[in-house]
Structure formats: C-alpha cells, structure tokens
Design a protein around this motif. Structure first.
Motif, PDB file in Angstrom:
ATOM      1  N   UNK A  28       0.837  -1.200   0.000  1.00  0.00           N
ATOM      2  CA  UNK A  28       0.000   0.000   0.000  1.00  0.00           C
ATOM      3  C   UNK A  28       0.873   1.252   0.000  1.00  0.00           C
ATOM      4  N   UNK A  29       1.946   1.224   0.773  1.00  0.00           N
ATOM      5  CA  UNK A  29       2.857   2.365   0.826  1.00  0.00           C
ATOM      6  C   UNK A  29       3.538   2.561  -0.525  1.00  0.00           C
ATOM      7  N   UNK A  30       3.960   1.477  -1.173  1.00  0.00           N
ATOM      8  CA  UNK A  30       4.588   1.584  -2.493  1.00  0.00           C
ATOM      9  C   UNK A  30       3.610   2.214  -3.475  1.00  0.00           C
ATOM     10  N   UNK A  31       2.388   1.743  -3.482  1.00  0.00           N
ATOM     11  CA  UNK A  31       1.380   2.257  -4.402  1.00  0.00           C
ATOM     12  C   UNK A  31       1.126   3.749  -4.174  1.00  0.00           C
ATOM     13  N   UNK A  32       0.939   4.133  -2.926  1.00  0.00           N
ATOM     14  CA  UNK A  32       0.655   5.535  -2.610  1.00  0.00           C
ATOM     15  C   UNK A  32       1.855   6.439  -2.864  1.00  0.00           C
ATOM     16  N   UNK A  33       3.035   5.988  -2.484  1.00  0.00           N
ATOM     17  CA  UNK A  33       4.217   6.821  -2.683  1.00  0.00           C
ATOM     18  C   UNK A  33       4.581   6.915  -4.164  1.00  0.00           C
ATOM     19  N   UNK A  51       2.123   8.535   6.016  1.00  0.00           N
ATOM     20  CA  UNK A  51       2.613   8.719   7.387  1.00  0.00           C
ATOM     21  C   UNK A  51       3.497   7.549   7.799  1.00  0.00           C
ATOM     22  N   UNK A  52       3.110   6.338   7.427  1.00  0.00           N
ATOM     23  CA  UNK A  52       3.927   5.165   7.764  1.00  0.00           C
ATOM     24  C   UNK A  52       5.302   5.259   7.129  1.00  0.00           C
ATOM     25  N   UNK A  53       5.351   5.738   5.882  1.00  0.00           N
ATOM     26  CA  UNK A  53       6.629   5.891   5.185  1.00  0.00           C
ATOM     27  C   UNK A  53       7.490   6.946   5.869  1.00  0.00           C
ATOM     28  N   UNK A  54       6.919   8.112   6.123  1.00  0.00           N
ATOM     29  CA  UNK A  54       7.700   9.203   6.695  1.00  0.00           C
ATOM     30  C   UNK A  54       7.968   9.037   8.196  1.00  0.00           C
TER      31      UNK A  54
END
Length: 100
Positions: A28-33, A51-54
C-alpha cells in the motif's frame, strides 16, 4: 484473591482487542508513494500510508541521518515482493532522504 484476578483477566484479554493504530502494508505504501512521485496523490486513502513511510526515521545523538533513513525506508518497501525495484528506487530517490 479478587485483586489478583481482575488484572490477570485484563492481561489475558488485551491481545484479543483490536488495535486502533494499524500500520500500513508495504505494498500500500509503495502504491501511494509511487502515485506521489508521479504527481497523482492518493488523497485521504493514502494519508496513513504516507505517514507510515515518513515515520521511518533514523537518528543518532547528532540528529537526522538521511542515508540511514533512506536505507530503512527502502528495506520496508522491499517487503512488498510484487513491487518493481525500479519504482522503489524512484520513490527513495525522491522521498527517501526527506524528513517526515
């Protein structure tokens, strides 16, 4: 005896209760980022993933470590086995060393 039973009950039931804070899935983070890198933000649906990424930040006693942060973020994104490594590299180049 009753004073021991109540805390023991709560300790046993606590893992069964749903957590209010859910970490975003790496895919999900890959897709959103990736959407963010291409200028197509995901809106409200992607806010928790971003937010999880940062939130992945590496520091030491001297402060923020951008290269270590980028490495940790890349390692997290690589948990998504279906993600293209080139896309992950593009995300890290653009956002990997930024402070959250």
């Amino acid at each position: 005896m009753k004073s021991i039973m109540l805390p023991a009950f709560f300790l046993c039931i606590a893992p069964l209760l749903p957590s209010t804070v859910m970490a975003a899935d790496a895919c999900e983070v890959v897709l959103c980022m990736y959407g963010k890198t291409t200028g197509n933000g995901g809106g409200k649906e992607c806010s928790s993933a971003e937010h999880s990424f940062f939130d992945i930040v590496k520091k030491n006693k001297h402060g923020f470590l951008p290269d270590h942060t980028a490495d940790a973020r890349k390692a997290f994104l690589l948990e998504c086995e279906s993600a293209d490594p080139d896309i992950i590299s593009q995300i890290i180049r653009q956002f990997g060393r930024l402070r959250g």
